[in-house]
Motif scaffolding. Structure first.
Motif, PDB file in Angstrom:
ATOM      1  N   LEU A 268       0.870  -1.176   0.000  1.00  0.00           N
ATOM      2  CA  LEU A 268       0.000   0.000   0.000  1.00  0.00           C
ATOM      3  C   LEU A 268       0.906   1.224   0.000  1.00  0.00           C
ATOM      4  O   LEU A 268       1.832   1.313   0.819  1.00  0.00           O
ATOM      5  N   ALA A 269       0.659   2.176  -0.897  1.00  0.00           N
ATOM      6  CA  ALA A 269       1.533   3.353  -1.000  1.00  0.00           C
ATOM      7  C   ALA A 269       0.700   4.602  -1.242  1.00  0.00           C
ATOM      8  O   ALA A 269      -0.313   4.569  -1.953  1.00  0.00           O
ATOM      9  N   TRP A 270       1.154   5.704  -0.634  1.00  0.00           N
ATOM     10  CA  TRP A 270       0.553   7.024  -0.843  1.00  0.00           C
ATOM     11  C   TRP A 270       1.657   8.002  -1.204  1.00  0.00           C
ATOM     12  O   TRP A 270       2.734   7.997  -0.620  1.00  0.00           O
ATOM     13  N   GLN A 271       1.372   8.837  -2.202  1.00  0.00           N
ATOM     14  CA  GLN A 271       2.304   9.873  -2.609  1.00  0.00           C
ATOM     15  C   GLN A 271       1.567  11.192  -2.740  1.00  0.00           C
ATOM     16  O   GLN A 271       0.488  11.254  -3.327  1.00  0.00           O
ATOM     17  N   ASN A 272       2.145  12.245  -2.167  1.00  0.00           N
ATOM     18  CA  ASN A 272       1.630  13.594  -2.338  1.00  0.00           C
ATOM     19  C   ASN A 272       2.707  14.431  -2.994  1.00  0.00           C
ATOM     20  O   ASN A 272       3.856  14.431  -2.547  1.00  0.00           O
ATOM     21  N   ASN A 273       2.342  15.134  -4.093  1.00  0.00           N
ATOM     22  CA  ASN A 273       3.320  15.915  -4.838  1.00  0.00           C
ATOM     23  C   ASN A 273       2.774  17.309  -5.090  1.00  0.00           C
ATOM     24  O   ASN A 273       1.630  17.471  -5.509  1.00  0.00           O
ATOM     25  N   LEU A 274       3.597  18.319  -4.822  1.00  0.00           N
ATOM     26  CA  LEU A 274       3.213  19.718  -4.982  1.00  0.00           C
ATOM     27  C   LEU A 274       4.230  20.431  -5.865  1.00  0.00           C
ATOM     28  O   LEU A 274       5.437  20.306  -5.656  1.00  0.00           O
ATOM     29  N   ARG A 275       3.730  21.172  -6.859  1.00  0.00           N
ATOM     30  CA  ARG A 275       4.589  21.998  -7.715  1.00  0.00           C
ATOM     31  C   ARG A 275       4.009  23.389  -7.754  1.00  0.00           C
ATOM     32  O   ARG A 275       2.880  23.596  -8.204  1.00  0.00           O
ATOM     33  N   GLN A 276       4.797  24.370  -7.281  1.00  0.00           N
ATOM     34  CA  GLN A 276       4.402  25.768  -7.316  1.00  0.00           C
ATOM     35  C   GLN A 276       5.437  26.537  -8.127  1.00  0.00           C
ATOM     36  O   GLN A 276       6.637  26.376  -7.922  1.00  0.00           O
ATOM     37  N   SER A 277       4.936  27.364  -9.045  1.00  0.00           N
ATOM     38  CA  SER A 277       5.838  28.106  -9.914  1.00  0.00           C
ATOM     39  C   SER A 277       5.347  29.529 -10.073  1.00  0.00           C
ATOM     40  O   SER A 277       4.136  29.767 -10.221  1.00  0.00           O
ATOM     41  N   ASN A 278       6.284  30.468 -10.039  1.00  0.00           N
ATOM     42  CA  ASN A 278       5.950  31.884 -10.175  1.00  0.00           C
ATOM     43  C   ASN A 278       5.796  32.290 -11.635  1.00  0.00           C
ATOM     44  O   ASN A 278       6.142  31.543 -12.553  1.00  0.00           O
ATOM     45  N   ALA A 279       5.326  33.494 -11.814  1.00  0.00           N
ATOM     46  CA  ALA A 279       5.323  34.096 -13.141  1.00  0.00           C
ATOM     47  C   ALA A 279       6.754  34.463 -13.520  1.00  0.00           C
ATOM     48  O   ALA A 279       7.637  34.607 -12.657  1.00  0.00           O
ATOM     49  N   ALA A 280       7.006  34.595 -14.812  1.00  0.00           N
ATOM     50  CA  ALA A 280       8.331  34.995 -15.292  1.00  0.00           C
ATOM     51  C   ALA A 280       8.749  36.301 -14.639  1.00  0.00           C
ATOM     52  O   ALA A 280       7.971  37.254 -14.556  1.00  0.00           O
ATOM     53  N   GLY A 281       9.978  36.338 -14.138  1.00  0.00           N
ATOM     54  CA  GLY A 281      10.506  37.531 -13.499  1.00  0.00           C
ATOM     55  C   GLY A 281      10.316  37.572 -12.000  1.00  0.00           C
ATOM     56  O   GLY A 281      10.721  38.552 -11.360  1.00  0.00           O
TER      57      GLY A 281
END
Length: 723
Positions: A331-344
């Motif tokens: 049994l496996a659980w994965q949580n993944n978060l990707r946050q990215s800003n605007a250019a500059g």
């Protein structure tokens, strides 16, 4: 309690009959041992424990498999999985400075290479060119690589191969006493002023075992060789037009990363049960192309900040049923978060909510392995259910929220008849991909939900024949598949990392591939070699097509499908020339072609030749087991395929997407010294790009507007904990 250092000795020999040993040792996966009768160094076997489908002798697997472990893994180890593996035949890396490295296997990457954590698939939002696996090589015991279609065991996304990263071991003591071992890591790299500080250890008892580790890496900006820049370049001077936009110290290429792992295992009369948590945290900047692709640096946004987080929790067991069958539930659980800003907006300005994508993935897998059963020698069968639930909270959609469900049934069996070993497998998958506007904060190109269903049968058949005691002929044919992702179906927005607008296509069909390879393998006491040719035909190959339109001065790319064929060759050889000198060489070449247009497929690595010589002179006084390794890496020139990431720089007023041939020298040396407790401390020094060569690697995603990294001196000290 006795403390022992990690991997202090040579790699272990194969142990026939050990549970889980699945075997294949090839040229890159070899260790050195000394023949006590002759005093000459010899090549020892390294065994496969996870990715091979069934037990077998080192030379008798149908698939092409490499193993990286022990001191060899320590010496190759870097902050990224791709760079750790890129010396293997047929394996390259898509890079961005020293903080992003995505494995490429036989010309395929991203969603076509399955990344595994001890046999369980993990995602890392790999739709992005620079989206590296959330994997820490230091916190692994060994890494196993399958080259070629691996869909039988791991389902979708394994068209090019699979990489299984096996974590710190949770094994048990056979003598009833407790055994502890540990290691501290101190590292520094001069090119980007990177500092590494790590600690890991295991404790093994008769009934309880524990494993834990943590590592922190922080780095400044990458440095490339100084070169002239021209803004604007003379239109009539092609050489000056190819000059980079940025040189010297590249701003916005820094990162800060902390990764950890904690595990506990219990062994009783029923079998073994294990629980493990892995955490991964990374903040970094990327250097963007010059503003609008044609303005000089400083006249617009140049950097972009990102925050990445990944957590995994896993519960698994090994439950012997009888002398023949063993059950392995997970049994496996994965949580993944990707946050990215605007250019500059770099990372020191915090995160502005432009991209905010998070998913939870739940995996249930039940596998039954057996030994001798009727006319079959060994095999495995099982069922796996995986569901991924994603939300997109950013002001830019890019990829929508939604859900992906997959059910897979599989079986793989092996039979040996004298010198001939046969292996065959069959798998059925059902995949459902549902995009939901209710899970997407930004406006979507669809309303409500949009569902796509895929049902695919895959299989493989292969074998190996021992022509002599030293020479083996192996061949494998495999059918693989890949279901389109939420991103490919519904992408809609600016992807700042590749300076383009990307759009999905909700009419995409599943990719289906037919992979055939043929290998001739030689192994003797002091030499090993292999020659492999392969052909991978992919129906409904999904790729980004340049529409020729622009949006806000950025090119617009949309997903389309075609048929494609990849053909290639991999040659390796290793020989212990004398008692102190070992020579090795690897040559890899792949040609991927769009059947419809005849053009190259995107992100195909350049042909590469790697030659290394390792000198091990024996102990020098207080310096134990010294070695010196000199390597020469030659890459051929490569033309960028139309529509591939950053291809637009072949037509920009500066920079290039196509690259020239180059040769780079790397030097490594190391030795051990006796610690205060008797266990050896190990020091290593590696100089990458020894001559500070000016070049562009074809799979370096900064190639369009900057050079590849200059000289980098990496120093590492590994200190055992205790004696």
């Amino acid at each position: 309690m006795q403390l022992k250092p990690f991997n202090a000795g040579r790699l272990s020999d194969a142990i026939p009959g050990t549970m889980g040993v699945l075997g294949l040792a090839m040229a890159p996966a070899l260790a050195l041992g000394q023949d006590t009768n002759t005093g000459v160094m010899a090549l020892n076997e390294v065994v496969v424990e996870a990715v091979a489908p069934a037990p077998g002798s080192p030379l008798m697997q149908a698939a092409q498999i490499d193993v990286l472990q022990g001191e060899d893994k320590d010496r190759r180890e870097s902050a990224t999985l791709g760079q750790t593996l890129d010396h293997l035949p047929g394996v390259d890396t898509v890079s961005a400075g020293n903080q992003a490295g995505k494995p490429v296997i036989r010309g395929l990457s991203g969603n076509r290479v399955r990344i595994l954590s001890d046999g369980i698939a993990v995602d890392h939002q790999q739709f992005g060119t620079r989206h590296s696996p959330n994997v820490e090589p230091f916190l692994s015991e060994r890494i196993e690589v399958v080259r070629g279609v691996s869909s039988i065991l791991y389902g979708s996304d394994a068209l090019g191969g699979a990489v299984d990263v096996q974590p710190l071991p949770l094994t048990f003591s056979s003598d009833g006493s407790r055994h502890n071992r540990g290691e501290a890591l101190l590292g520094h790299a001069t090119n980007n002023d990177q500092n590494d500080l790590g600690l890991k250890g295991t404790s093994q008892g008769k009934h309880w075992s524990f494993a834990a580790g943590i590592i922190h890496r922080d780095a400044g900006d990458v440095t490339v060789p100084d070169d002239r820049t021209f803004f604007p370049p003379p239109p009539s001077d092609a050489g000056k037009r190819r000059a980079p936009a940025y040189t010297g110290s590249l701003e916005y290429t820094d990162f800060d990363q902390t990764n950890g792992q904690l595990g506990v295992g219990y062994r009783g009369a029923f079998g073994e049960v294990r629980m493990r948590y892995t955490g991964w945290r990374n903040e970094h900047n990327f250097l963007l192309p010059p503003p609008a692709g044609n303005k000089p640096p400083g006249q617009g946004p140049e950097g972009i900040g990102q925050n990445l987080e990944n957590d995994e929790l896993r519960l698994d067991a090994t439950l012997p049923v009888n002398d023949t069958w063993t059950l392995q539930p997970t049994l496996a659980w994965q949580n993944n978060l990707r946050q990215s800003n605007a250019a500059g907006v770099p990372r020191d300005a915090l995160f502005d909510g432009t991209l905010d994508i998070e998913f939870d993935q739940y995996t249930t897998r039940l596998e039954a392995r057996h030994g001798q059963l009727a006319f079959l020698d060994a095999g495995r069968m099982g069922i796996e259910y995986r569901t991924k639930q994603q939300v997109s909270r950013g002001t830019t959609q890019l990829t929508p929220g939604g859900r992906v469900n997959n059910v897979g049934l599989f079986a793989f069996e092996e039979r040996t008849l004298g010198r001939l070993t046969l292996q065959a497998g069959l798998r059925q998958d059902w995949t459902e991909t549902i995009a939901k506007s209710s899970k997407t904060a930004a406006p979507t190109s669809f309303s409500g939900s949009d569902s796509n269903d895929y049902s695919v049968t895959s299989g493989s058949f292969g074998g190996s024949y021992a022509l002599t005691d030293n020479l083996t002929l192996a061949s494998n044919i495999g059918r693989g598949f890949r279901a389109p992702t939420l991103f490919e179906l519904h992408a809609d927005g600016v992807h700042a990392g590749v300076a383009a607008v990307q759009k999905g296509n909700d009419d995409l069909d599943a990719e289906k591939s037919l992979n055939t390879d043929l290998s001739l393998r030689w192994r003797s006491h002091q030499t090993s070699a292999s020659a492999t040719v392969y052909r991978n035909a992919i129906d409904n190959y999904i790729y980004l097509h340049d529409t020729g339109n622009t949006q806000d001065a950025l090119p617009v790319f949309q997903y389309q499908q075609t048929d494609a064929v990849l053909t290639g060759v991999e040659l390796t050889a290793r020989a212990q020339m004398t008692e102190t000198l070992e020579l090795s060489t690897t040559y890899s070449a792949v040609d991927g072609e769009n059947d419809q247009t005849g053009e190259d497929l995107p992100l195909q690595p350049a042909d590469e030749l790697l030659v290394e010589g390792t000198w091990t002179p024996g102990n020098w006084g207080w310096a134990r087991s010294p070695y010196v390794r000199l390597g020469l890496r030659h890459n051929a020139s490569r033309e960028a395929a139309p529509g591939e990431p950053f291809a637009q720089f072949d037509n920009a007023p500066f920079g290039t997407a196509s690259t020239d041939a180059y040769t780079v020298a790397d030097l490594a040396l190391g030795f051990s010294v006796d610690g205060v407790t008797g266990a050896p401390m190990r020091f290593s020094l590696e100089v990458r790009n020894l001559t500070d060569k000016t070049y562009r690697d074809f799979l370096d995603t900064y190639k369009g507007y900057a050079l590849s990294p200059g000289r980098d001196v990496r120093m590492t000290l590994r200190v055992p904990l205790g004696g």
